[in-house]
Motif scaffolding. Structure first.
Motif, short mmCIF file in Angstrom:
data_model
loop_
_atom_site.label_atom_id
_atom_site.label_comp_id
_atom_site.label_asym_id
_atom_site.label_seq_id
_atom_site.Cartn_x
_atom_site.Cartn_y
_atom_site.Cartn_z
N LEU A 113 -22.40 -25.70 0.30
CA LEU A 113 -22.90 -24.96 1.42
C LEU A 113 -22.20 -25.27 2.48
N LEU A 114 -22.18 -26.56 2.84
CA LEU A 114 -21.79 -26.96 4.18
C LEU A 114 -20.30 -26.68 4.46
N ALA A 115 -19.46 -26.93 3.48
CA ALA A 115 -18.10 -26.50 3.69
C ALA A 115 -17.84 -24.94 3.99
N SER A 116 -18.54 -24.08 3.40
CA SER A 116 -18.41 -22.71 3.34
C SER A 116 -18.86 -22.36 4.96
N TYR A 117 -19.96 -23.07 5.36
CA TYR A 117 -20.29 -22.70 6.75
C TYR A 117 -19.58 -23.28 7.86
N LEU A 174 -17.02 -33.29 6.77
CA LEU A 174 -16.26 -33.80 7.95
C LEU A 174 -14.86 -34.44 7.78
N ALA A 175 -14.95 -35.07 6.72
CA ALA A 175 -13.52 -35.80 6.43
C ALA A 175 -12.20 -34.96 6.23
N ARG A 176 -12.58 -33.76 5.81
CA ARG A 176 -11.56 -32.83 5.74
C ARG A 176 -10.56 -32.54 6.82
#
Length: 319
Positions: A113-117, A174-176
């Motif tokens: 969910l967080l990565a999509s947003y 965030l690390a991405r």
């Protein structure tokens, strides 16, 4: 070809990450019988920091970071370890290990969910369903094992565990983009320094107020404690941070997160072969579900392995 080899190495790093975490529960059991959870966290981060600082001081490892870089990496360190570890530790004090395992299994969902947003990672329907299948496999094992997994009356403890899962998911996301600007060693070094300083100040402050300063050093004279601490501080804290940072540079946060569910299988196998715990039919069923889910999430669609350029660019604008 170069990109493929890096991706293969990233998957190997992710699997190694899951394996180390899978065995860590054995060593956690050894430490918490000798010291409080807060002292264990403080000791493991102190050891992690020392283990990384020695080669840096000797010049074997080069770390090139400025004060501005530390400020950029600070939010990552706040999510994990500074907030994640205390939330998990205090949450488990008033809940069962089964509840902790079930809630921890939701990390891939929050990560998706967080990565999509936030960083606009895209996944196919097959990948989404596979991710949910993997989570369901972990939950199935814990439900069958405990019989009444959510029987705890501690709403506060469960809330803390949920918040810890969100923190770990946020860390993955965030690390991405940060891995595109900083090396895994640089990210790990900054988070280790901050973890060491904060957790040891809190632990020493607590003992000073409580008048129990000897409790902080008492476990450090026991060889068994040092053995367990070496695993937790060097492998389970330092090495896993390096592995996850490297993996997140080349594979999506949602894929990396779901691979972490394999640690449940490794814990299960370690319990069976090392502690001679009995394997039941539901362990096998859950294992098959988890593996199918992990494979489906990672190979159920072809997407670009580079993080969105816009996300990485945002971090480089602060100059």
């Amino acid at each position: 070809m170069h990109s493929r080899s890096k991706t293969g190495a990233a998957y190997l790093a992710a699997l190694s990450y899951a394996a180390i975490l899978g065995f860590s529960f054995l060593f956690v059991k050894l430490t918490v019988t000798e010291a409080s959870p807060l002292d264990v966290i403080a000791h493991r981060f102190a050891l992690s920091f020392i283990a990384l600082t020695v080669p840096v001081v000797l010049g074997w490892i080069k770390i090139n970071i400025t004060r501005r870089d530390i400020l950029r990496i600070l939010p990552l360190a706040l999510l994990s370890p500074l907030v994640y570890f205390p939330l998990q530790a205090f949450g488990l004090m008033s809940t069962s290990s089964s509840e902790g395992g079930i809630i921890q299994a939701t990390v891939p969902i929050f990560t998706l969910l967080l990565a999509s947003y936030f960083i606009k990672e895209r996944t196919t329907v097959v990948q989404k369903l596979s991710l949910l299948l993997s989570v369901a496999g972990v939950i199935f094992i814990f439900v069958m094992k405990s019989g009444a997994p959510m029987a705890s009356n501690s709403f506060g403890g469960i809330l803390l565990l949920v918040l810890s899962a969100v923190c770990l998911s946020g860390y993955n996301v965030l690390a991405r983009p940060l891995t595109q600007k900083y090396s895994p060693m640089e990210l790990t070094y900054v988070t280790s320094i901050l973890g060491c300083i904060v957790f040891n100040l809190v632990a020493l402050g607590y003992h000073a107020i409580d008048g129990s300063m000897s409790a902080y050093t008492a476990p450090l004279v026991k060889p068994d404690y040092w053995m367990a601490l070496a695993y937790l501080g060097i492998l389970s804290t330092l090495v896993t941070s390096l592995l996850s940072s490297f993996a997140l540079k080349w594979i999506e946060a949602s894929k990396m997160s779901v691979i972490g569910n394999l640690s449940t299988l490794i814990s299960m196998m370690a319990g069976a072969y090392i502690l001679k715990e009995q394997l039941a039919y539901y362990h096998i069923i859950g294992a098959v579900i988890i593996i199918i889910g992990v494979l489906g999430t990672n190979f159920g669609g072809r997407r670009s392995l580079e993080p969105r350029k816009a996300s990485a660019a945002k971090l480089q604008k602060v100059d």
